[in-house]
Scaffold this active site. Structure first.
Site, PDB file in Angstrom:
ATOM      1  N   GLN A 270      -1.337  13.545   2.818  1.00  0.00           N
ATOM      2  CA  GLN A 270      -0.915  13.132   4.060  1.00  0.00           C
ATOM      3  C   GLN A 270      -2.057  13.216   5.098  1.00  0.00           C
ATOM      4  OE1 GLN A 270       2.210  11.608   4.442  1.00  0.00           O
ATOM      5  NE2 GLN A 270       1.106  11.014   6.416  1.00  0.00           N
ATOM      6  N   HIS A 273      -4.908  10.767   5.984  1.00  0.00           N
ATOM      7  CA  HIS A 273      -4.614   9.477   6.497  1.00  0.00           C
ATOM      8  C   HIS A 273      -5.287   9.150   7.777  1.00  0.00           C
ATOM      9  CE1 HIS A 273      -1.856   7.122   4.196  1.00  0.00           C
ATOM     10  NE2 HIS A 273      -1.080   7.936   4.085  1.00  0.00           N
ATOM     11  N   GLU A 339       9.278  11.361   8.066  1.00  0.00           N
ATOM     12  CA  GLU A 339       9.006   9.988   7.385  1.00  0.00           C
ATOM     13  C   GLU A 339       9.168  10.207   5.912  1.00  0.00           C
ATOM     14  OE1 GLU A 339       4.990   8.602   7.726  1.00  0.00           O
ATOM     15  OE2 GLU A 339       5.620   6.373   6.892  1.00  0.00           O
ATOM     16  N   ASP A 373       4.076   6.003  -2.400  1.00  0.00           N
ATOM     17  CA  ASP A 373       3.155   4.774  -1.564  1.00  0.00           C
ATOM     18  C   ASP A 373       2.650   3.861  -2.344  1.00  0.00           C
ATOM     19  OD1 ASP A 373       3.230   6.915   0.561  1.00  0.00           O
ATOM     20  OD2 ASP A 373       1.453   7.802  -0.142  1.00  0.00           O
TER      21      ASP A 373
END
Ligand code: NAD
Length: 445
Positions: A270, A273, A339, A373
């Site tokens: 994560q 990103h 999320e 993902d």
């Protein structure tokens, strides 16, 4: 916060029992997005495209993407040369497509719902595809076929007639072949060779060559997000959007038995990103040694990443928070409404009934977020910023709307008539009352 002087890549550390209520509230917050400034920059872009169509799109692409194009759109069928891929990449896209298709096809609402609410009064509900949709696939230099799949597959399953996919061009003016291949697979009718607010405006208002759409979906930077919001609020273009978007985020719940290397790898996937990625480790009943082990893994794995510079910015802004037990841990997670929620605990599936707010959940040690993902089948376009409290991620129903209908028999109207007439009377709407009265009078002769 400043990076530690020793150069270690470290999260901030908190212990739930030692923080104030105000600190807890602050930890639940996301960074404030200053949208006024961005809106001020995006509004003139939208206006230019609205007034001058393709000419404005071409000028803005030259300005922001530094590419001089002569056309803003590629129409299907796309040339085989535009989507040439090596065998391994094509196979990976095909496998991901299949799983995403399977899961989204199962979500399609094909049955008409029929309920007789009282004798002679039949109500039904059925789905119809949104006819024209615009899919924004971010990134000029980045290759993001996964975003194209996550938007394109549900649009195809839903049966949208016109699928317009927009993505910024590469420096040579072309679109990455991976995205072209996905556009072809999902049956896109047009690929708009433009990015940012100008691409959103072109799909919202339509231009000489770019069709106007009814709904615009997909992630993107702050210009894209602002443009979607402005378009949605402009009733002259009559367009809706999927959901508000903020920086991507993950919350990992780990316990004493978690594999420290796995936990760190998920936090880092994560963190890479962007500098604004939100990364939270909720440590449930963990001792000092275990936390130190996870921290060591974060540092070691991060140092080896090609995107270590981004991770150096995002990890120091993220934090671990220790709780005594799972009950407190999941309560915090529900308040945060992440999320992505990763459950790195034994019998993780037993915790699912306690999950109230999350975009998508990754259950157990062998379900890294990366699978969702790309290719497990679930959608990766998910609500961020705490919006998972009230929004679902993109799914097949994002691309349909429901129509309801009712049919009453004479007997049904006779039974329901007095109720409707009384309510119309209460609201002072005489024509409403009369539409029933005129029929009921005949039926009761
Ligand atoms: P993008 O496609 O969102 O934006 C590129 C466009 O921004 C350019 O074409 C240009 O027109 C416009 N732009 C750039 N600078 C501008 C300026 N100063 N004024 C006006 N317009 C300008 O690509 P990006 O910028 O690389 O951002 C990608 C975003 O998408 C990131 O925020 C990333 O986190 C997000 N993303 C999210 C997901 C997801 O599913 N959540 C997936 C992939 C990417």
């Amino acid at each position: 916060p400043a990076a530690p002087a020793n150069g270690r890549i470290e999260m901030q550390k908190y212990v739930a029992s030692q923080i104030s209520a105000q600190q807890r509230t602050d930890l639940l917050k996301r960074p404030i997005i200053n949208s006024t400034d961005i809106m001020g920059r995006v509004a003139p872009i939208m206006q230019a495209v609205r007034e001058r169509g393709d000419a404005a799109v071409l000028e803005l692409t030259a300005k922001f993407d530094r590419v001089q194009l002569s056309s803003t759109v590629i129409k299907a069928p796309f040339s085989p040369e535009s989507m040439q891929l090596d065998e391994k990449t094509r196979a990976a896209i095909d496998q991901a497509y299949e799983n995403i298709y399977r899961f989204h096809d199962a979500q399609m609402d094909r049955e008409t719902l029929v309920v007789e609410t009282m004798p002679g009064v039949v109500c039904s509900r059925f789905a119809r595809p949104i006819e024209r949709v615009g899919l924004y696939v971010p990134g000029g230099t980045a290759v993001l076929p996964s975003s194209a799949l996550m938007l394109g597959v549900p649009a195809k399953v839903a049966g949208c007639k016109q699928i317009v996919l927009a993505t910024p061009p590469r420096p040579d003016g072309s679109i990455v072949p991976e995205v072209m291949y996905v556009a072809h697979k999902v049956g896109a009718t047009h690929v708009v060779v433009a990015g940012g607010a100008q691409a959103v405006a072109a799909m919202a208002y339509g231009t000489e060559t770019i069709p106007k759409v009814d709904k615009i979906c997909g992630p993107g930077n702050q210009y894209v997000t602002a443009a979607k919001m402005l378009a949605q609020n402009d009733s002259s273009c009559l367009v809706s959007i999927d959901m508000p978007a903020g920086p991507s985020e993950v919350l990992v719940i780990a316990d004493q038995n978690s594999n420290a290397a796995y936990v760190a790898s998920d936090l880092l996937s994560q963190a890479e990103h962007g500098a604004d990625s939100q990364v939270v480790l909720v440590a449930s009943g963990i001792n000092d040694e275990k936390l130190a082990e996870i921290e060591e893994q974060i540092h070691v794995q991060a140092s080896r990443l090609p995107r270590v510079d981004i991770v150096r910015q995002s990890i120091p802004k993220s934090y671990s928070l220790r709780f005594n037990n799972l009950k407190e841990s999941i309560a915090f997670s529900n308040d945060y409404a992440p999320e992505h929620l990763i459950l790195h605990i034994d019998n993780a599936e037993d915790l699912i009934p306690e999950v109230d707010n999350a975009g998508s959940v990754f259950v157990g040690a062998f379900s890294p977020e990366s699978c969702g993902d790309y290719a497990s089948g679930t959608n990766h376009t998910l609500p961020t910023y705490g919006y998972s409290r009230m929004y679902s991620g993109v799914n097949t129903l994002t691309f349909v709307k429901h129509i309801t209908s009712q049919q009453l028999t004479a007997d049904g109207l006779n039974r329901l008539g007095d109720t409707v007439m009384r309510l119309a009377e209460v609201e002072g709407l005489e024509a409403h009352r009369n539409a029933v009265a005129i029929r009921v009078a005949d039926l009761r002769k």
